[in-house]
Design an enzyme around this catalytic site. Structure first.
Site, PDB file in Angstrom:
ATOM      1  N   PHE A 309       0.845  -1.194   0.000  1.00 41.57           N
ATOM      2  CA  PHE A 309       0.000   0.000   0.000  1.00 41.57           C
ATOM      3  C   PHE A 309       0.882   1.245   0.000  1.00 41.57           C
ATOM      4  O   PHE A 309       2.066   1.191   0.369  1.00 41.57           O
ATOM      5  CB  PHE A 309      -0.894   0.027   1.245  1.00 41.57           C
ATOM      6  CG  PHE A 309      -1.902  -1.074   1.298  1.00 41.57           C
ATOM      7  CD1 PHE A 309      -3.094  -0.975   0.597  1.00 41.57           C
ATOM      8  CD2 PHE A 309      -1.677  -2.219   2.050  1.00 41.57           C
ATOM      9  CE1 PHE A 309      -4.051  -1.977   0.654  1.00 41.57           C
ATOM     10  CE2 PHE A 309      -2.612  -3.233   2.112  1.00 41.57           C
ATOM     11  CZ  PHE A 309      -3.804  -3.112   1.404  1.00 41.57           C
ATOM     12  N   THR A 310       0.327   2.365  -0.402  1.00 40.75           N
ATOM     13  CA  THR A 310       1.068   3.627  -0.320  1.00 40.75           C
ATOM     14  C   THR A 310       1.252   4.014   1.147  1.00 40.75           C
ATOM     15  O   THR A 310       0.503   3.591   2.027  1.00 40.75           O
ATOM     16  CB  THR A 310       0.315   4.748  -1.053  1.00 40.75           C
ATOM     17  OG1 THR A 310      -1.008   4.857  -0.516  1.00 40.75           O
ATOM     18  CG2 THR A 310       0.250   4.464  -2.538  1.00 40.75           C
ATOM     19  N   HIS A 311       2.267   4.803   1.394  1.00 37.74           N
ATOM     20  CA  HIS A 311       2.601   5.221   2.763  1.00 37.74           C
ATOM     21  C   HIS A 311       2.833   6.733   2.793  1.00 37.74           C
ATOM     22  O   HIS A 311       3.488   7.268   1.892  1.00 37.74           O
ATOM     23  CB  HIS A 311       3.865   4.498   3.244  1.00 37.74           C
ATOM     24  CG  HIS A 311       4.392   5.033   4.543  1.00 37.74           C
ATOM     25  ND1 HIS A 311       3.884   4.647   5.763  1.00 37.74           N
ATOM     26  CD2 HIS A 311       5.375   5.947   4.795  1.00 37.74           C
ATOM     27  CE1 HIS A 311       4.534   5.293   6.724  1.00 37.74           C
ATOM     28  NE2 HIS A 311       5.452   6.089   6.160  1.00 37.74           N
ATOM     29  N   PRO A 312       2.310   7.425   3.782  1.00 41.84           N
ATOM     30  CA  PRO A 312       1.415   6.918   4.823  1.00 41.84           C
ATOM     31  C   PRO A 312      -0.027   6.936   4.339  1.00 41.84           C
ATOM     32  O   PRO A 312      -0.462   7.891   3.704  1.00 41.84           O
ATOM     33  CB  PRO A 312       1.625   7.908   5.971  1.00 41.84           C
ATOM     34  CG  PRO A 312       1.923   9.207   5.286  1.00 41.84           C
ATOM     35  CD  PRO A 312       2.686   8.842   4.041  1.00 41.84           C
ATOM     36  N   GLU A 316      -2.795   1.077   4.539  1.00 43.76           N
ATOM     37  CA  GLU A 316      -1.647   0.243   4.870  1.00 43.76           C
ATOM     38  C   GLU A 316      -1.789  -0.386   6.255  1.00 43.76           C
ATOM     39  O   GLU A 316      -1.060  -1.323   6.592  1.00 43.76           O
ATOM     40  CB  GLU A 316      -0.347   1.051   4.792  1.00 43.76           C
ATOM     41  CG  GLU A 316      -0.188   2.087   5.884  1.00 43.76           C
ATOM     42  CD  GLU A 316       1.180   2.772   5.846  1.00 43.76           C
ATOM     43  OE1 GLU A 316       2.133   2.153   5.331  1.00 43.76           O
ATOM     44  OE2 GLU A 316       1.274   3.910   6.319  1.00 43.76           O
TER      45      GLU A 316
END
Length: 324
Positions: A309-312, A316
């Site tokens: 997943f993308t962060h932040p 996620e």
């Protein structure tokens, strides 16, 4: 009038309880009429602590109203697991909302709400600038003469339909909230898809095709759920494993400055399939759709555990939530 096909889409109506003093009382509102208020009530009393009541409680508390919720049962949102319900109540209380459980409203005397504590027997009075009746909704079928048309309803008054939304009279179909079940806009949208495919397509789309269906309650932060809760799974005797994640442990929640809430997942220990998930926290109404897609496509919980997943981001958090 006659037609080869008739569609019933009359929706639902607010259940008006038999409480003395509410009829024609200018301070008493339903979930529909309160939306037309032009002046913010300083003191709002909400009768009913279900999903609708909690949404309006959260909304008006954020506006600045002093909100008191009177719930007739001993607990809030009984459909949810108790740890989730407790977290919801705690967060809303931090916003200043007052909950009175086991509260049976006896009358509304002008702008005074009189209620009794069904456990202690004590009687109490609350002054209010507005009283909201959040006491549930029922299918709106009054005056339709369904008996004459051969259309059956169930014990809750909802029109009985089959997998393609036909009633017990094949020439009459019911769509939307009037047929009972989940009362959400997206269910009505899917009803349209079923009708479209049945009337103009191959007729292969059915009501059961949409299971499982998630839902969101738009309090602040939102509450979202799909599938079973822990208590339901245990009552069915399933072999499950459960994991929880405090929202405060999610990096994106910290950057948003909203660390209240709890994420929870239930997994079948024998198949590793996700049985249910409840998310109470920022962006829960969005993240639940990722869980829904994983469940719908038959993925094991490890699919989300190992997904990049993308962060932040709040999504996620599923990496940690699914990490048994």
């Amino acid at each position: 009038m006659q037609a080869p096909q008739i569609f019933i889409n009359t929706g639902v109506e607010t259940i008006i309880p038999s409480i003395e003093g509410i009829k024609d009382n200018p301070v008493v509102y339903t979930s529909t009429s309160i939306m037309e208020m032009t002046v913010l009530p300083r003191r709002l009393v909400i009768v009913g602590g279900g999903y609708i009541g909690l949404e309006f409680a959260s909304m008006y508390a954020s506006f600045g109203s002093q909100v008191t919720v009177l719930e007739g049962y001993s607990e809030l949102i009984s459909r949810e697991d108790r740890d989730i319900a407790a977290s919801v109540q705690q967060v809303l209380e931090q916003k200043g909302i007052v909950f009175r459980l086991n509260a049976r409203v006896q009358s509304v005397d002008g702008s005074t709400v009189v209620y009794q504590d069904t456990v202690t027997g004590g009687q109490y009075r609350l002054e209010a600038d507005a009283v909201l009746l959040a006491t549930g909704r029922r299918p709106h079928t009054a005056g339709l003469n369904l008996d004459v048309a051969g259309v059956e309803v169930n014990e809750r008054g909802a029109i009985v339909v089959n997998e393609q939304l036909q009633t017990t009279n094949p020439a009459i179909r019911a769509i939307g909230d009037v047929k009972g079940g989940l009362q959400f806009t997206y269910i009505s949208l899917d009803d349209y898809r079923i009708l479209r495919e049945d009337l103009f397509g191959a007729g292969e789309r059915r009501v059961s095709d949409r299971d499982p269906v998630g839902y969101s309650v738009f309090i602040d932060p939102p509450l979202a759920r799909i599938g079973m809760g822990e208590e339901e799974a245990r009552k069915k005797g399933l072999n499950i494993k459960v994991n929880k994640l405090p929202v405060a442990a999610i990096p994106r929640a910290r950057t948003l400055g909203d660390t209240n809430g709890l994420f929870k997942v239930i997994v079948d220990a024998d198949t590793d399939k996700i049985l249910g998930c409840t998310l109470f926290g920022p962006d829960a109404s969005e993240v639940i759709n990722l869980v829904a897609m994983a469940m719908k496509t038959g993925q094991e919980y490890t699919f989300l555990r190992d997904f990049i997943f993308t962060h932040p981001s709040m999504s996620e958090a599923l990496n940690d939530l699914m990490n048994f």
